[in-house]
Design a protein around this motif. Structure first.
Motif, PDB file in Angstrom:
ATOM      1  N   UNK A  55      10.595 -26.507  -7.002  1.00  0.00           N
ATOM      2  CA  UNK A  55      10.995 -25.241  -7.614  1.00  0.00           C
ATOM      3  C   UNK A  55      12.042 -25.460  -8.704  1.00  0.00           C
ATOM      4  N   UNK A  56      13.046 -26.262  -8.405  1.00  0.00           N
ATOM      5  CA  UNK A  56      14.102 -26.516  -9.397  1.00  0.00           C
ATOM      6  C   UNK A  56      13.554 -27.340 -10.555  1.00  0.00           C
ATOM      7  N   UNK A  57      12.692 -28.300 -10.263  1.00  0.00           N
ATOM      8  CA  UNK A  57      12.091 -29.124 -11.319  1.00  0.00           C
ATOM      9  C   UNK A  57      11.227 -28.291 -12.256  1.00  0.00           C
ATOM     10  N   UNK A 117      17.347 -36.173 -13.748  1.00  0.00           N
ATOM     11  CA  UNK A 117      17.356 -35.019 -14.640  1.00  0.00           C
ATOM     12  C   UNK A 117      18.409 -35.182 -15.740  1.00  0.00           C
ATOM     13  N   UNK A 118      19.587 -35.667 -15.357  1.00  0.00           N
ATOM     14  CA  UNK A 118      20.635 -35.898 -16.358  1.00  0.00           C
ATOM     15  C   UNK A 118      20.203 -36.974 -17.352  1.00  0.00           C
ATOM     16  N   UNK A 156      18.912 -28.227 -23.451  1.00  0.00           N
ATOM     17  CA  UNK A 156      18.626 -26.799 -23.252  1.00  0.00           C
ATOM     18  C   UNK A 156      19.210 -26.265 -21.949  1.00  0.00           C
ATOM     19  N   UNK A 157      19.444 -24.971 -21.938  1.00  0.00           N
ATOM     20  CA  UNK A 157      20.110 -24.323 -20.807  1.00  0.00           C
ATOM     21  C   UNK A 157      19.333 -24.514 -19.507  1.00  0.00           C
ATOM     22  N   UNK A 180      18.981 -26.583 -14.033  1.00  0.00           N
ATOM     23  CA  UNK A 180      18.298 -27.286 -12.946  1.00  0.00           C
ATOM     24  C   UNK A 180      19.107 -28.498 -12.477  1.00  0.00           C
ATOM     25  N   UNK A 181      19.635 -29.256 -13.444  1.00  0.00           N
ATOM     26  CA  UNK A 181      20.414 -30.441 -13.097  1.00  0.00           C
ATOM     27  C   UNK A 181      21.657 -30.075 -12.302  1.00  0.00           C
TER      28      UNK A 181
END
Length: 496
Positions: free
Chosen positions: A94-96, A353-354, A456-457, A462-463
């Motif tokens: 979901x977060x990805x 992600x970072x 991007x936001x 998410x990160x």
């Protein structure tokens, strides 16, 4: 109506992404396909949370596919262990999904993006299916669904070496799947059943045969190939390094954790801890391999110059922590494994992600190229630092809780050499995470490089969601430890 919906939740966790995948192909466009992926993953996350609560309150859930009762039909079974893993998989998905929109737009050709989302949904479906199924052959089928889609996702990486990495993964993954299938076939030959609970009931009558012992060996080796336990890890560094950033984040946080869960399910539920770790010297073998993974993976990570490859080698070391825990075959050890499965999923998802956000800006991710980036991408860099501190095991982070629980587990029976290995590996993590931090904050940007802005936001959101989850679980770990203790009690036969 509502009761009927709740009754179908175990199946819906699989059915929703399975139906969403061909829908992406039919839509044939990037934007709508991303929306379908996002919606499906968040629906499954909500279902997983409801199932987690339901199991916690009412005990294990058995779902009969097609109305056929087990062992004749396929059973979906949820208990205190797999609901935790399911919550992790669906939560990361979901977060990805929020992270993927900008990442995929930058790294995947627009005309192929809908295929990317379809493959990602199939991978998600396979991982969810492995987690909830109570049928051994069904587990193999879902494992192959997730693996085949993973090969395609990795091959979509922007560099040509992504194709070679996907091919290496395909070869090793096929060998692992074949070993697993042979092991399941040997168990079926001796018990006449594929339902895991039914196999466990019939196994004691034939447990002393060479066929069952061979089946156990094949399953252990096959699963170990899938989650890249040393020395069966050769496919993982390239796969994580050259895959698209959103794929690296997703599979690093989920795929190996689900394969680890599958091995735990076979060892504790099907064979039983007394047979797997008492009748055979499996515990000693896994502990030695886990220490080798921790030290060799950490050492290799220290010498990497590509950040994604550094994180990939780190994953090999972290897998060693999880294997060490359940190889102890006691409640404290299994609890430590479950805690680190969750915490490492969150940590490594945040780190990849970072790193992917930096790649989104620079189109490269080497230590030289990210020099001085801490001043130009402060929010992204801060997320990497906090997640890195959690990986090291600094207090007030989830990683500290994982290592503390694992240290308690190995110290209780007097395995002091294992505690030393954990501490040495943690010091090595300080070195390789420190190298990235040094490049971000203590070097100057290369001359002639244009200034860059933040990611991007949605990528940052998410990160930082995963980063903050690490901090929350470090400051308030009671719910996670409690869930892990219930999972250990369930698989060791002390309750549900």
């Amino acid at each position: 109506m509502i009761e009927a919906f709740f009754a179908q939740m175990p199946a819906l966790v699989i059915v929703v992404p399975l139906l969403a995948a061909p829908l992406c192909v039919l839509l044939h466009r990037a934007g709508p396909s991303w929306f379908v992926y996002c919606l499906a993953s968040w629906i499954c996350f909500g279902l997983a949370f409801l199932l987690f609560v339901q199991v916690k309150i009412g005990g294990p859930i058995s779902y009969e596919m097609g109305g056929w009762p087990p062992p004749f039909g396929i059973e979906l079974r949820l208990d205190a262990l797999n609901t935790v893993v399911l919550l992790l998989v669906t939560g990361i998905a979901a977060i990805s999904s929020l992270y993927a929109k900008a990442s995929v737009a930058a790294e995947i050709a627009k005309e192929r993006a809908y295929l990317f989302y379809a493959a990602l949904l199939l991978c998600f479906c396979g991982l969810a299916g492995i987690t909830v199924t109570g049928d051994a052959f069904n587990l193999f089928v879902f494992l192959e669904i997730s693996s085949l889609s993973s090969y395609g996702l990795i091959a979509m990486g922007s560099k040509r070496r992504a194709l070679l990495s996907a091919f290496q993964y395909l070869i090793m993954g096929t060998i692992g799947g074949t070993f697993l299938l042979i092991g399941i076939g040997l168990l079926f030959m001796m018990t006449g059943s594929l339902n895991m609970a039914d196999i466990a009931a019939r196994l004691p009558a034939v447990a002393d045969t060479r066929t069952v012992e061979a089946g156990l060996a094949f399953i252990v080796v096959g699963a170990s190939l899938k989650f890249a336990l040393f020395p069966l890890h050769v496919w993982l560094p390239n796969a994580y390094t050259y895959a698209p950033s959103s794929v690296s984040a997703f599979i690093a946080a989920t795929a190996t954790k689900v394969a680890l869960y599958a091995l735990m399910r076979f060892l504790f539920t099907v064979f039983g801890a007394a047979y797997a770790f008492g009748h055979l010297p499996l515990g000693e073998v896994l502990i030695v391999l886990s220490v080798a993974a921790m030290l060799s993976g950490s050492m290799a990570a220290i010498f990497q110059t590509d950040v994604k490859r550094l994180l990939a080698w780190s994953s090999i070391a972290q897998i060693g922590y999880i294997v060490m825990g359940f190889a102890l075959a006691n409640p404290q050890g299994v609890t430590a494994s479950v805690v680190h499965i969750v915490n490492h999923g969150l940590i490594k998802g945040a780190l990849f992600m970072a790193a992917g956000a930096m790649f989104w800006r620079l189109r490269t991710i080497s230590l030289n190229d990210i020099a001085g980036l801490g001043r130009e991408m402060p929010i992204t860099s801060a997320a990497f630092v906090v997640a890195g501190l959690s990986l090291i095991g600094v207090p007030a982070t989830g990683g500290f809780i994982s290592k503390w629980v694992l240290l308690e587990a190995v110290m209780a029976p007097g395995h002091y050499w294992l505690a030393i290995a954990i501490l040495v590996s943690s010091l090595m993590a300080l070195i390789y995470i420190g190298r990235v931090v040094e490049a971000l904050y203590f070097r100057e940007r290369p001359e002639g490089q244009p200034p860059v802005g933040e990611a991007p936001v949605m990528m940052l959101g998410a990160t930082w969601t995963l980063v903050l989850a690490n901090i929350v679980l470090g400051l308030y770990a009671t719910p996670l430890i409690g869930a892990a203790q219930r999972a250990a009690a369930a698989v060791l036969g002390d309750g549900a």
